[in-house]
Motif scaffolding. Structure first.
Motif, short mmCIF file in Angstrom:
data_model
loop_
_atom_site.label_atom_id
_atom_site.label_comp_id
_atom_site.label_asym_id
_atom_site.label_seq_id
_atom_site.Cartn_x
_atom_site.Cartn_y
_atom_site.Cartn_z
N GLN A 3 0.82 -1.21 0.00
CA GLN A 3 0.00 0.00 0.00
C GLN A 3 0.85 1.26 0.00
OE1 GLN A 3 -2.42 0.45 3.45
NE2 GLN A 3 -3.76 1.93 2.47
N ALA A 7 0.68 4.14 -2.88
CA ALA A 7 0.27 5.51 -2.56
C ALA A 7 1.28 6.50 -3.11
CB ALA A 7 0.12 5.69 -1.05
N THR A 8 2.55 6.17 -3.00
CA THR A 8 3.58 7.05 -3.51
C THR A 8 3.49 7.15 -5.03
OG1 THR A 8 5.01 6.45 -1.69
CG2 THR A 8 6.06 7.47 -3.58
N GLN A 47 1.98 4.38 6.58
CA GLN A 47 0.84 4.37 5.68
C GLN A 47 0.85 5.61 4.80
OE1 GLN A 47 -2.29 4.13 8.62
NE2 GLN A 47 -2.39 1.91 8.39
N ASP A 48 0.36 5.44 3.58
CA ASP A 48 0.16 6.56 2.65
C ASP A 48 1.38 7.46 2.53
OD1 ASP A 48 -2.49 5.72 2.17
OD2 ASP A 48 -3.14 6.73 3.99
N ALA A 139 -4.53 14.34 1.33
CA ALA A 139 -4.27 13.32 2.34
C ALA A 139 -5.55 12.67 2.83
CB ALA A 139 -3.51 13.92 3.52
#
Length: 144
Positions: A3, A7-8, A47-48, A139
């Motif tokens: 994940q 996301a990146t 995360q993210d 975000a």
């Protein structure tokens, strides 16, 4: 692909795997530090993760990395491990701010500035929008 890397990639910033393979000795120190930061955050299950290239746009750093942890405990642990790893790898001592509360921790490693948040705090401040120069996703997308 986990994940964090997806996301990146969706945020428009190159991931380590997407970068052309070069001789590590020929890479700029900022690029090596950025790769180290991205790898450590991935190892710590951040995360993210979003990476915003700042070279040529701001003089404060070459990269800004923004990521979230699931809790204040995880945010604090990620920040401490990252600061230790940066020093151990020879990039000098990173300055860390916000560790006691661990809602938002800033790690200033010189060429790379890292913001670690709890998800609610990240959503509130939305640094991607402020610093993204129109390239990054919000975000708060998908989280509330």
């Amino acid at each position: 692909m986990n994940q964090a890397h997806s996301a990146t990639a969706t945020a428009g910033a190159p991931t380590r795997a997407a970068m052309p393979q070069t001789d590590p000795a020929s890479e700029r120190p900022a690029d090596r530090l950025h790769a180290l930061v991205m790898a450590q955050l991935d190892d710590d299950q951040a995360q993210d993760i979003v990476s915003i290239p700042l070279a040529g746009k701001s003089s404060i750093a070459d990269y800004m990395v923004i990521a979230a942890g699931r809790s204040t405990r995880q945010v604090a642990a990620m920040a401490q491990k990252l600061a230790e790893r940066v020093k151990k790898e020879g990039f000098g001592a990173a300055r860390v701010e916000g560790l006691p509360a661990a809602d938002w921790v800033l790690i200033d490693a010189g060429d790379v500035v890292v913001h670690l948040f709890r998800p609610e705090v990240r959503s509130f401040y939305n640094l991607e929008r402020m610093w993204g120069f129109g390239d990054e996703k919000p975000a708060a997308e998908g989280a509330a």
